[in-house]
Write a protein that holds these residues in place. Structure first.
Motif, PDB file in Angstrom:
ATOM      1  N   VAL A 190      44.250  49.513  45.808  1.00  0.00           N
ATOM      2  CA  VAL A 190      42.961  50.125  45.340  1.00  0.00           C
ATOM      3  C   VAL A 190      43.318  51.028  43.867  1.00  0.00           C
ATOM      4  CG1 VAL A 190      41.111  52.152  45.411  1.00  0.00           C
ATOM      5  CG2 VAL A 190      42.683  50.970  47.923  1.00  0.00           C
ATOM      6  N   LEU A 191      43.892  51.529  43.309  1.00  0.00           N
ATOM      7  CA  LEU A 191      44.470  51.892  42.066  1.00  0.00           C
ATOM      8  C   LEU A 191      44.221  50.392  41.325  1.00  0.00           C
ATOM      9  CD1 LEU A 191      46.596  54.727  42.459  1.00  0.00           C
ATOM     10  CD2 LEU A 191      43.834  54.620  42.203  1.00  0.00           C
ATOM     11  N   GLY A 192      44.458  50.096  41.513  1.00  0.00           N
ATOM     12  CA  GLY A 192      44.966  48.670  40.005  1.00  0.00           C
ATOM     13  C   GLY A 192      43.465  47.654  40.511  1.00  0.00           C
ATOM     14  N   ALA A 193      42.314  47.467  41.720  1.00  0.00           N
ATOM     15  CA  ALA A 193      41.119  46.992  41.457  1.00  0.00           C
ATOM     16  C   ALA A 193      39.999  47.663  40.630  1.00  0.00           C
ATOM     17  CB  ALA A 193      40.485  46.811  43.024  1.00  0.00           C
ATOM     18  N   GLY A 194      40.207  49.087  40.616  1.00  0.00           N
ATOM     19  CA  GLY A 194      39.684  49.566  39.928  1.00  0.00           C
ATOM     20  C   GLY A 194      39.838  49.806  38.664  1.00  0.00           C
ATOM     21  N   ALA A 195      41.134  49.871  38.264  1.00  0.00           N
ATOM     22  CA  ALA A 195      41.289  49.563  36.981  1.00  0.00           C
ATOM     23  C   ALA A 195      41.168  48.268  36.034  1.00  0.00           C
ATOM     24  CB  ALA A 195      42.827  49.775  36.913  1.00  0.00           C
ATOM     25  N   GLY A 196      41.598  47.266  37.452  1.00  0.00           N
ATOM     26  CA  GLY A 196      40.716  45.862  36.556  1.00  0.00           C
ATOM     27  C   GLY A 196      39.588  45.415  35.980  1.00  0.00           C
ATOM     28  N   VAL A 197      38.629  46.100  37.003  1.00  0.00           N
ATOM     29  CA  VAL A 197      37.270  45.876  37.026  1.00  0.00           C
ATOM     30  C   VAL A 197      36.591  47.344  35.477  1.00  0.00           C
ATOM     31  CG1 VAL A 197      35.263  46.242  37.465  1.00  0.00           C
ATOM     32  CG2 VAL A 197      36.803  46.070  38.972  1.00  0.00           C
ATOM     33  N   LEU A 198      37.520  48.194  35.823  1.00  0.00           N
ATOM     34  CA  LEU A 198      37.035  49.130  34.231  1.00  0.00           C
ATOM     35  C   LEU A 198      37.691  47.636  32.852  1.00  0.00           C
ATOM     36  CD1 LEU A 198      37.370  52.042  35.252  1.00  0.00           C
ATOM     37  CD2 LEU A 198      35.656  51.433  35.619  1.00  0.00           C
ATOM     38  N   LEU A 199      38.672  47.411  33.312  1.00  0.00           N
ATOM     39  CA  LEU A 199      39.317  46.871  31.735  1.00  0.00           C
ATOM     40  C   LEU A 199      38.295  45.394  31.928  1.00  0.00           C
ATOM     41  CD1 LEU A 199      42.903  47.505  32.147  1.00  0.00           C
ATOM     42  CD2 LEU A 199      41.868  48.634  30.723  1.00  0.00           C
ATOM     43  N   ASN A 200      38.131  44.524  32.225  1.00  0.00           N
ATOM     44  CA  ASN A 200      37.412  43.643  32.360  1.00  0.00           C
ATOM     45  C   ASN A 200      36.323  43.470  31.573  1.00  0.00           C
ATOM     46  OD1 ASN A 200      35.293  41.581  33.029  1.00  0.00           O
ATOM     47  ND2 ASN A 200      36.546  41.017  34.764  1.00  0.00           N
ATOM     48  N   PRO A 201      36.514  42.865  30.627  1.00  0.00           N
ATOM     49  CA  PRO A 201      35.066  43.056  29.485  1.00  0.00           C
ATOM     50  C   PRO A 201      33.922  42.743  29.413  1.00  0.00           C
ATOM     51  CG  PRO A 201      36.664  40.955  28.943  1.00  0.00           C
ATOM     52  CD  PRO A 201      37.618  41.986  30.066  1.00  0.00           C
ATOM     53  N   SER A 202      33.685  41.879  30.930  1.00  0.00           N
ATOM     54  CA  SER A 202      32.332  41.995  31.183  1.00  0.00           C
ATOM     55  C   SER A 202      31.396  43.688  31.716  1.00  0.00           C
ATOM     56  CB  SER A 202      32.035  41.087  32.312  1.00  0.00           C
ATOM     57  OG  SER A 202      32.680  42.006  33.751  1.00  0.00           O
ATOM     58  N   THR A 203      32.874  44.408  31.395  1.00  0.00           N
ATOM     59  CA  THR A 203      31.981  45.910  31.309  1.00  0.00           C
ATOM     60  C   THR A 203      31.638  46.420  30.232  1.00  0.00           C
ATOM     61  OG1 THR A 203      34.084  47.053  31.086  1.00  0.00           O
ATOM     62  CG2 THR A 203      33.330  46.469  33.551  1.00  0.00           C
ATOM     63  N   GLY A 204      32.000  46.186  28.713  1.00  0.00           N
ATOM     64  CA  GLY A 204      31.593  45.894  27.786  1.00  0.00           C
ATOM     65  C   GLY A 204      32.694  47.184  26.687  1.00  0.00           C
ATOM     66  N   LEU A 205      33.861  48.654  28.248  1.00  0.00           N
ATOM     67  CA  LEU A 205      34.500  49.275  27.522  1.00  0.00           C
ATOM     68  C   LEU A 205      35.170  48.240  26.718  1.00  0.00           C
ATOM     69  CD1 LEU A 205      35.007  51.393  30.927  1.00  0.00           C
ATOM     70  CD2 LEU A 205      33.322  51.799  29.062  1.00  0.00           C
ATOM     71  N   LEU A 206      35.822  47.627  26.761  1.00  0.00           N
ATOM     72  CA  LEU A 206      36.651  47.536  25.819  1.00  0.00           C
ATOM     73  C   LEU A 206      36.585  45.645  25.567  1.00  0.00           C
ATOM     74  CD1 LEU A 206      40.015  47.843  27.780  1.00  0.00           C
ATOM     75  CD2 LEU A 206      39.234  49.212  25.972  1.00  0.00           C
ATOM     76  N   SER A 207      36.800  45.207  24.064  1.00  0.00           N
ATOM     77  CA  SER A 207      37.181  44.351  23.167  1.00  0.00           C
ATOM     78  C   SER A 207      37.774  42.855  24.336  1.00  0.00           C
ATOM     79  CB  SER A 207      36.869  44.001  21.797  1.00  0.00           C
ATOM     80  OG  SER A 207      38.705  44.166  21.867  1.00  0.00           O
ATOM     81  N   GLU A 208      37.635  41.625  24.243  1.00  0.00           N
ATOM     82  CA  GLU A 208      38.258  40.483  25.757  1.00  0.00           C
ATOM     83  C   GLU A 208      39.884  40.882  24.374  1.00  0.00           C
ATOM     84  OE1 GLU A 208      38.287  36.214  26.110  1.00  0.00           O
ATOM     85  OE2 GLU A 208      36.424  36.279  24.840  1.00  0.00           O
ATOM     86  N   GLU A 209      40.054  41.157  23.554  1.00  0.00           N
ATOM     87  CA  GLU A 209      42.196  40.680  22.672  1.00  0.00           C
ATOM     88  C   GLU A 209      42.402  41.911  23.504  1.00  0.00           C
ATOM     89  OE1 GLU A 209      43.934  40.894  18.695  1.00  0.00           O
ATOM     90  OE2 GLU A 209      41.688  40.671  18.186  1.00  0.00           O
ATOM     91  N   ILE A 210      41.555  43.343  23.309  1.00  0.00           N
ATOM     92  CA  ILE A 210      42.279  44.276  23.809  1.00  0.00           C
ATOM     93  C   ILE A 210      42.777  44.279  25.551  1.00  0.00           C
ATOM     94  CG2 ILE A 210      41.979  46.550  24.164  1.00  0.00           C
ATOM     95  CD1 ILE A 210      40.949  46.675  21.704  1.00  0.00           C
ATOM     96  N   SER A 211      41.571  43.708  26.019  1.00  0.00           N
ATOM     97  CA  SER A 211      41.499  43.496  27.807  1.00  0.00           C
ATOM     98  C   SER A 211      42.929  42.658  27.709  1.00  0.00           C
ATOM     99  CB  SER A 211      39.843  43.011  27.585  1.00  0.00           C
ATOM    100  OG  SER A 211      40.614  43.438  30.185  1.00  0.00           O
ATOM    101  N   LEU A 212      42.957  41.941  26.958  1.00  0.00           N
ATOM    102  CA  LEU A 212      43.977  40.339  27.516  1.00  0.00           C
ATOM    103  C   LEU A 212      45.458  41.435  27.096  1.00  0.00           C
ATOM    104  CD1 LEU A 212      42.930  37.589  25.962  1.00  0.00           C
ATOM    105  CD2 LEU A 212      42.852  38.291  28.285  1.00  0.00           C
ATOM    106  N   ARG A 213      45.880  41.719  26.346  1.00  0.00           N
ATOM    107  CA  ARG A 213      46.487  42.840  25.866  1.00  0.00           C
ATOM    108  C   ARG A 213      47.220  43.788  26.647  1.00  0.00           C
ATOM    109  NH1 ARG A 213      46.395  43.546  18.900  1.00  0.00           N
ATOM    110  NH2 ARG A 213      46.439  41.797  18.992  1.00  0.00           N
TER     111      ARG A 213
END
Length: 442
Positions: free
Chosen positions: A31-54
């Motif tokens: 559950v926590l991993g799923a929530g964190a993964g959705v937030l870190l996905n670049p589609s949310t706009g919170l992080l850039s794609e490069e930072i998300s991949l790192r």
């Protein structure tokens, strides 16, 4: 006056609540991993794609360490477990037991393929994919007769290649089917030795098996963190649109896997005469670990422990059935390969006759037996199934995007199938002095 408890008291209470409950820790990690993964996905706009991949690479680290620890001891564990399982059975018992186990695995695989054929032919998920813009176009779709002829000609070679000509090469390359067949042959040969000659080999095998289980117990400490990281990394890298575009196909696969799970529960109810719900409750830990890691090999040690301690299966049965089943009993994978093959045929507009379907069925049975017990193993082998049916493999690039999600479901089903086989064969070949199934052990 309201008394506020310090946070450390709450954390101690939570730790006490989940202590020893691996299944609950895995659920929390999911559950926590799923929530964190959705937030870190670049589609949310919170992080850039490069930072998300790192970040995804770092989140993957606990899971990768866990998988490598398990894979490191997997071959010695399989080798020693099968050896001790064979030697623990009498020679006459082994002949009938081994043959019937193979026939049982073929039977359940055939049932899985029939379920896959039925749900795909009835629901026709491939007819909707082009309207979603999901598949690449291909003009190489009408070479069925040539491919089918080559398949028939290759059957004798495929059978002879089951026996490895170099066992060390199979071990070094991780070709698990070759390792299993080599181990079975060595185990049967050991039963022909005199007791004094065989005893040191058996003692050595038992010691190696225990050492491997100690290493596994160390790896299991990482499981909640590995689950969190693997799920978070997966969802942070995967776009939501691919799930929407192929949602109907995914639903058909999951429906087929659900029906296959019901089939296992019916076997438990009719043959073992035990409650399917108690069975599911007893095996929830290996099921959840299988769901989170998508690797039958990674779950094998926990499956053996669960079979012995929670299902009341004789160790000589579980030591043989589970390692063999983790290698050749891939019912969920067979169903997935069958559904995907027909799905892609429908997507490319290829009409399949009864002969085509029979050839696909035979190929899927053979391919599922040789499927590696690792994440993505089903897609690796699926290419050969598609080629044998004359279906373009271009669309596999689309399937790869969602394979990890489907792999989690089908691995849970594979593990359930292995544990069901343990119960059934323990019913007929287990230790007669231990008649209690589902014992109350902690």
């Amino acid at each position: 006056m309201i008394e506020f408890r310090p946070l450390n008291n709450l954390s101690v209470h939570l730790d006490r609540l989940i202590k020893g409950r691996l299944w609950l820790k895995v659920i929390i990690g999911l559950v926590l991993g799923a929530g964190a993964g959705v937030l870190l996905n670049p589609s949310t706009g919170l992080l850039s794609e490069e930072i998300s991949l790192r970040l995804a690479d770092w989140l993957d680290l606990p899971g990768q360490i866990f998988m490598r620890l398990v894979q490191m001891i997997m071959i010695p564990l399989i080798f020693t477990s099968i050896l001790t399982g064979i030697v623990s059975n009498t020679s006459e018992n082994l002949k009938s037991f081994g043959l019937r186990l193979l026939l049982y695995f073929v039977f359940t695989t055939a049932i899985a393929i029939l379920i896959g054929l039925a749900v795909t032919l009835i629901l026709k998920p491939g007819q909707y994919i082009f309207s979603l813009g999901g598949f690449p176009n291909s003009s190489e779709s009408q070479n069925l007769p040539v491919e089918q002829t080559s398949l028939i000609e290759n059957i004798p070679n495929a059978i002879s290649n089951l026996i490895p000509n170099n066992p060390l090469e199979s071990i070094l390359t991780g070709e698990m089917l070759g390792v299993v067949i080599f181990t079975i042959l060595i185990g049967v040969a050991i039963t022909q030795l005199q007791e004094e000659t065989a005893r040191p080999i058996i003692r050595f095998s038992e010691a190696i098996q225990k050492i491997c289980m100690i290493v596994v117990s160390w790896a299991m400490m990482l499981v909640p963190y590995a689950v969190f990281g693997l799920i978070a990394a997966l969802l942070s890298r995967t776009g939501v649109e691919i799930f929407l575009g192929l949602g109907y196909y995914m639903g058909v696969v999951i429906l087929g896997l659900f029906l296959l799970m019901v089939f296992y529960l019916v076997l438990v109810l009719t043959i073992i005469k035990k409650s399917p719900f108690k069975f599911l409750q007893a095996i929830r830990e290996p099921q959840l670990l299988a769901f989170s890691t998508a690797s039958s090999a990674a779950v094998m040690p926990l499956s053996m422990k669960t079979a012995d301690e929670k299902l009341g299966v004789s160790s000589n049965i579980s030591d043989f059935v589970i390692p063999v089943g983790a290698t050749i009993n891939m019912d969920g994978t067979a169903l997935f390969q069958c559904v995907t093959t027909l799905f892609m045929a429908q997507a490319y507009g290829i009409e399949l006759s009864i002969i085509n379907l029979l050839l696909i069925t035979f190929t899927v049975v053979a391919a599922s037996i040789g499927t590696p017990a690792i994440p993505g193993g089903g897609v690796i082998i699926l290419a050969s199934v598609l080629q044998s049916a004359g279906i373009p493999i271009d669309g596999l690039i689309v399937i790869i995007g969602i394979d990890r999600i489907l792999g989690m479901f089908r691995t849970s089903v594979n593990v359930t199938g292995d544990l069901t086989a343990c119960l059934i064969f323990n019913r007929f070949y287990g230790d007669r002095s231990n008649t209690e199934t589902f014992p109350n052990k902690t």
